[in-house]
Scaffold this active site. Structure first.
Site, PDB file in Angstrom:
ATOM      1  N   ARG A 172      -6.736   0.941   5.445  1.00  0.00           N
ATOM      2  CA  ARG A 172      -6.186   0.298   6.456  1.00  0.00           C
ATOM      3  C   ARG A 172      -6.542  -0.184   7.797  1.00  0.00           C
ATOM      4  O   ARG A 172      -6.455  -0.619   9.228  1.00  0.00           O
ATOM      5  CB  ARG A 172      -4.558  -0.452   6.665  1.00  0.00           C
ATOM      6  CG  ARG A 172      -4.189  -1.938   5.773  1.00  0.00           C
ATOM      7  CD  ARG A 172      -3.050  -2.397   5.332  1.00  0.00           C
ATOM      8  NE  ARG A 172      -2.334  -1.117   4.949  1.00  0.00           N
ATOM      9  CZ  ARG A 172      -0.932  -0.649   5.040  1.00  0.00           C
ATOM     10  NH1 ARG A 172      -0.025  -1.467   5.801  1.00  0.00           N
ATOM     11  NH2 ARG A 172      -0.349  -0.500   4.244  1.00  0.00           N
ATOM     12  N   ARG A 216      -9.987  -6.858   1.576  1.00  0.00           N
ATOM     13  CA  ARG A 216      -8.948  -6.719   1.669  1.00  0.00           C
ATOM     14  C   ARG A 216      -8.241  -8.693   1.815  1.00  0.00           C
ATOM     15  O   ARG A 216      -8.074  -8.938   1.016  1.00  0.00           O
ATOM     16  CB  ARG A 216      -7.798  -5.958   2.600  1.00  0.00           C
ATOM     17  CG  ARG A 216      -6.557  -6.453   2.715  1.00  0.00           C
ATOM     18  CD  ARG A 216      -6.241  -5.604   0.953  1.00  0.00           C
ATOM     19  NE  ARG A 216      -4.998  -6.429   1.075  1.00  0.00           N
ATOM     20  CZ  ARG A 216      -2.966  -6.058   1.038  1.00  0.00           C
ATOM     21  NH1 ARG A 216      -3.671  -4.748   1.453  1.00  0.00           N
ATOM     22  NH2 ARG A 216      -2.415  -6.982   1.469  1.00  0.00           N
ATOM     23  N   TYR A 224       8.404   4.451 -10.461  1.00  0.00           N
ATOM     24  CA  TYR A 224       8.028   2.960 -10.570  1.00  0.00           C
ATOM     25  C   TYR A 224       8.640   2.415 -11.272  1.00  0.00           C
ATOM     26  O   TYR A 224       9.485   1.504 -11.196  1.00  0.00           O
ATOM     27  CB  TYR A 224       6.896   3.632  -9.910  1.00  0.00           C
ATOM     28  CG  TYR A 224       6.266   4.067  -8.540  1.00  0.00           C
ATOM     29  CD1 TYR A 224       6.485   3.330  -6.701  1.00  0.00           C
ATOM     30  CD2 TYR A 224       6.218   4.526  -8.047  1.00  0.00           C
ATOM     31  CE1 TYR A 224       6.218   3.347  -5.523  1.00  0.00           C
ATOM     32  CE2 TYR A 224       6.487   5.920  -7.194  1.00  0.00           C
ATOM     33  CZ  TYR A 224       5.700   5.024  -5.886  1.00  0.00           C
ATOM     34  OH  TYR A 224       5.078   5.580  -4.759  1.00  0.00           O
ATOM     35  N   ARG A 229      -6.465   8.618   0.913  1.00  0.00           N
ATOM     36  CA  ARG A 229      -6.093   7.381   1.328  1.00  0.00           C
ATOM     37  C   ARG A 229      -7.383   7.295   2.866  1.00  0.00           C
ATOM     38  O   ARG A 229      -7.319   6.838   3.441  1.00  0.00           O
ATOM     39  CB  ARG A 229      -4.824   7.524   2.336  1.00  0.00           C
ATOM     40  CG  ARG A 229      -3.770   7.316   1.099  1.00  0.00           C
ATOM     41  CD  ARG A 229      -3.528   5.423   0.717  1.00  0.00           C
ATOM     42  NE  ARG A 229      -2.553   5.374  -0.842  1.00  0.00           N
ATOM     43  CZ  ARG A 229      -1.415   5.325  -0.519  1.00  0.00           C
ATOM     44  NH1 ARG A 229      -1.302   4.633   0.584  1.00  0.00           N
ATOM     45  NH2 ARG A 229      -1.185   5.227  -1.971  1.00  0.00           N
ATOM     46  N   ASP A 252      -5.125   2.581  -7.847  1.00  0.00           N
ATOM     47  CA  ASP A 252      -3.383   3.149  -7.322  1.00  0.00           C
ATOM     48  C   ASP A 252      -2.626   3.569  -9.448  1.00  0.00           C
ATOM     49  O   ASP A 252      -3.595   3.155  -9.403  1.00  0.00           O
ATOM     50  CB  ASP A 252      -2.747   2.078  -7.038  1.00  0.00           C
ATOM     51  CG  ASP A 252      -1.243   2.201  -6.467  1.00  0.00           C
ATOM     52  OD1 ASP A 252      -1.406   2.271  -5.087  1.00  0.00           O
ATOM     53  OD2 ASP A 252      -0.320   2.460  -7.368  1.00  0.00           O
TER      54      ASP A 252
HETATM   55  O1  1CP Z   1      -7.045   7.594  -1.201  1.00  0.00           O
HETATM   56  C1  1CP Z   1      -7.396   6.693  -0.834  1.00  0.00           C
HETATM   57  O2  1CP Z   1      -8.156   6.438  -0.399  1.00  0.00           O
HETATM   58  C2  1CP Z   1      -7.621   6.384  -2.918  1.00  0.00           C
HETATM   59  C3  1CP Z   1      -6.572   5.236  -3.330  1.00  0.00           C
HETATM   60  C4  1CP Z   1      -4.980   4.912  -3.361  1.00  0.00           C
HETATM   61  C5  1CP Z   1      -4.172   6.612  -3.996  1.00  0.00           C
HETATM   62  C6  1CP Z   1      -4.940   7.626  -4.484  1.00  0.00           C
HETATM   63  C7  1CP Z   1      -4.566   4.402  -3.209  1.00  0.00           C
HETATM   64  C8  1CP Z   1      -4.813   3.013  -2.867  1.00  0.00           C
HETATM   65  N1  1CP Z   1      -3.237   4.413  -3.695  1.00  0.00           N
HETATM   66  C9  1CP Z   1      -3.105   6.061  -4.049  1.00  0.00           C
HETATM   67  C10 1CP Z   1      -1.904   6.809  -5.600  1.00  0.00           C
HETATM   68  C11 1CP Z   1      -0.682   6.020  -5.117  1.00  0.00           C
HETATM   69  N2  1CP Z   1      -0.190   5.047  -4.739  1.00  0.00           N
HETATM   70  C12 1CP Z   1       0.356   7.231  -5.186  1.00  0.00           C
HETATM   71  C13 1CP Z   1       0.338   8.534  -5.600  1.00  0.00           C
HETATM   72  C14 1CP Z   1      -0.961   9.238  -3.911  1.00  0.00           C
HETATM   73  C15 1CP Z   1       0.280   9.287  -2.631  1.00  0.00           C
HETATM   74  O3  1CP Z   1       1.664  10.271  -2.923  1.00  0.00           O
HETATM   75  O4  1CP Z   1       0.077   8.487  -1.422  1.00  0.00           O
HETATM   76  C16 1CP Z   1       1.564   6.838  -5.010  1.00  0.00           C
HETATM   77  C17 1CP Z   1       2.819   7.302  -4.625  1.00  0.00           C
HETATM   78  C18 1CP Z   1       0.966   5.228  -4.887  1.00  0.00           C
HETATM   79  C19 1CP Z   1       2.326   3.713  -5.197  1.00  0.00           C
HETATM   80  C20 1CP Z   1       1.698   3.361  -3.630  1.00  0.00           C
HETATM   81  N3  1CP Z   1       0.468   2.492  -4.207  1.00  0.00           N
HETATM   82  C21 1CP Z   1       2.698   3.317  -2.781  1.00  0.00           C
HETATM   83  C22 1CP Z   1       3.198   4.287  -2.413  1.00  0.00           C
HETATM   84  C23 1CP Z   1       4.803   3.806  -1.671  1.00  0.00           C
HETATM   85  C24 1CP Z   1       5.975   4.899  -1.592  1.00  0.00           C
HETATM   86  O5  1CP Z   1       6.437   4.780  -2.679  1.00  0.00           O
HETATM   87  O6  1CP Z   1       5.479   5.220  -0.740  1.00  0.00           O
HETATM   88  C25 1CP Z   1       1.470   1.893  -1.698  1.00  0.00           C
HETATM   89  C26 1CP Z   1       1.832   2.029  -0.564  1.00  0.00           C
HETATM   90  C27 1CP Z   1       0.857   1.256  -3.022  1.00  0.00           C
HETATM   91  C28 1CP Z   1      -0.257   0.235  -2.828  1.00  0.00           C
HETATM   92  C29 1CP Z   1      -1.558   0.791  -1.840  1.00  0.00           C
HETATM   93  N4  1CP Z   1      -2.456   2.062  -2.831  1.00  0.00           N
HETATM   94  C30 1CP Z   1      -3.606   2.572  -2.287  1.00  0.00           C
HETATM   95  C31 1CP Z   1      -3.752   1.443  -0.688  1.00  0.00           C
HETATM   96  C32 1CP Z   1      -4.363   2.056   0.536  1.00  0.00           C
HETATM   97  C33 1CP Z   1      -2.196   0.510  -0.516  1.00  0.00           C
HETATM   98  C34 1CP Z   1      -1.877   0.348   0.085  1.00  0.00           C
HETATM   99  C35 1CP Z   1      -1.992  -1.806   0.522  1.00  0.00           C
HETATM  100  C36 1CP Z   1      -2.672  -2.578   1.152  1.00  0.00           C
HETATM  101  O7  1CP Z   1      -1.363  -2.409   1.909  1.00  0.00           O
HETATM  102  O8  1CP Z   1      -4.073  -2.633   0.968  1.00  0.00           O
END
Ligand code: 1CP
Length: 354
Positions: free
Chosen positions: A31, A40, A154, A27, A77
């Site tokens: 944000r 964004r 999910y 990540r 994602d």
């Molecule tokens: O790492 C990076 O910089 C690349 C971007 C990235 C990656 C690798 C995002 C952006 N998501 C992911 C993978 C991801 N998505 C995972 C595996 C890694 C982890 O455990 O964090 C998972 C579980 C998700 C599912 C997901 N998508 C979540 C988690 C929800 C939960 O159940 O805890 C969330 C919040 C998202 C949306 C998302 N994806 C990425 C971002 C920056 C966001 C937030 C959206 C935003 O508000 O901008």
């Protein structure tokens, strides 16, 4: 050996010698960066950002422009695969991901189709091509997908879950149906990662963020088995180079020996594990990536440096370590603390590679 000016990440993942321990952060685009929040806002919502290659490319590059990180990770994602299967993904601030049409019944699960990456996920492949053009070999670009188990949580729960009741019920009530679902997601993920490799990523990572929800036995059958299938499918050499594969297993410390034998080159480790212990248990079979608690970045500069030293010391001398957090950067993190960490790793890791 490579087209890269800085290939220390790839070398460390393959347990080849490096001068300093490479670092990137899960990540790292997100944000906590004001420039991310700007893009964004311009995109309107998270999924539009992912689906607009020029913007996805832009946020992929932001962290490597700001900090001397040793890798970029594709901005996307793990849930774009079920979205391409037609489950209707939306991602809302404060709420997280939601599917309009989750799956659970025999009909819904047997009706799932494997998306064609070029046709259905072409926007991701285009973002990879754009990012590689912009990076022009400065650092490697990591592609990724979720583990079938984690993605399926999910798809079945319809969003984030605390207790995984629906999918665990499926696991124990209709195991053959869950196996079918996981098989479809694994086939889709293998094809998707291959398309990412063809589009130019230098390494691939599989995120098993919910490995820790399972018992050891269930993990081996319902998660690790499908990660193994993806890794069997994925091209491990392309453009004259080896494409290393990382498996991030959150909460998977208890069965790291088994994970090390799934066909990956490296294991991403969460902060609950001792890195030295993980190294001994995997006996040089794989590289290790991790595992600083992301909350350490709230500490003052001197503590960040101390925690960095503790972590480098726990891994010990020699190759095979990629510095990272044990999970993603937290949204309230001050970017200056990230700068401190990256500098500390590069400075303090030198003696471990003499
Ligand atoms: O790492 C990076 O910089 C690349 C971007 C990235 C990656 C690798 C995002 C952006 N998501 C992911 C993978 C991801 N998505 C995972 C595996 C890694 C982890 O455990 O964090 C998972 C579980 C998700 C599912 C997901 N998508 C979540 C988690 C929800 C939960 O159940 O805890 C969330 C919040 C998202 C949306 C998302 N994806 C990425 C971002 C920056 C966001 C937030 C959206 C935003 O508000 O901008």
């Amino acid at each position: 050996m490579s087209h890269l000016k800085n290939d220390s990440l790839l070398r460390a993942l393959l347990r080849e010698p490096v001068d300093v321990t490479p670092i990137w952060l899960m990540r790292q685009a997100g944000r906590y960066l004001p420039e991310y929040r700007d893009v964004r806002r311009r995109a309107g919502d998270f999924l539009t950002l992912c689906r607009t290659p020029a913007l996805a490319c832009e946020v992929t590059l932001q962290p490597v422009r700001r900090f001397p990180l040793d890798a970029a990770i594709l901005f996307s994602d793990i849930l774009v695969i079920p979205d391409a299967m037609g489950l209707g993904l939306s991602i809302e601030e404060q709420v997280g991901p939601r599917f309009a049409d989750p799956v659970g019944s025999e009909k819904e699960i047997r009706g799932l189709r494997i998306p064609d990456p070029e046709r259905d996920l072409g926007y991701v492949l285009e973002a990879i091509r754009l990012a590689q053009r912009e990076l022009s070999g400065e650092v490697p670009l990591i592609g990724f997908c979720g583990s079938p188990w984690t993605v399926a949580t999910y798809m079945v729960e319809g969003g984030s879950s605390r207790d995984f009741q629906k999918i665990k019920r499926l696991l124990f009530e209709r195991p053959e149906l869950l196996h079918h679902l996981l098989g479809v997601v694994a086939a889709a993920s293998g094809a998707y990662l291959n398309a990412q490799v063809n589009a130019g990523v230098d390494a691939v990572m599989i995120f098993d963020s919910w490995a820790g929800a399972l018992s050891r036995n269930a993990y081996l059958q319902f998660s690790l088995e499908y990660i193994r299938r993806i890794l069997e499918t994925v091209t491990r050499a392309a453009h004259g180079r080896r494409i290393p594969a990382i498996v991030f297993s959150r909460g998977g410390g208890a069965w790291i020996e088994e994970t090390a034998r799934c066909g990956c080159d490296a294991i991403g480790v969460d902060w609950t594990q001792d890195l030295g212990d993980a190294r001994r248990r995997t006996g040089g079979m794989v590289a290790l990536q991790g595992n600083l608690d992301p909350a350490v970045l709230f500490a003052p500069e001197s503590s960040i440096r101390e925690e960095t030293t503790i972590l480098l010391e726990s891994y010990g001398k020699g190759c095979g370590h990629v510095f990272n957090l044990g999970h993603g950067v937290l949204p309230d993190t001050d970017p200056e603390r990230v700068a401190t960490l990256v500098a500390a790793v590069h400075e303090l890791s030198r003696p471990y590679h003499l």
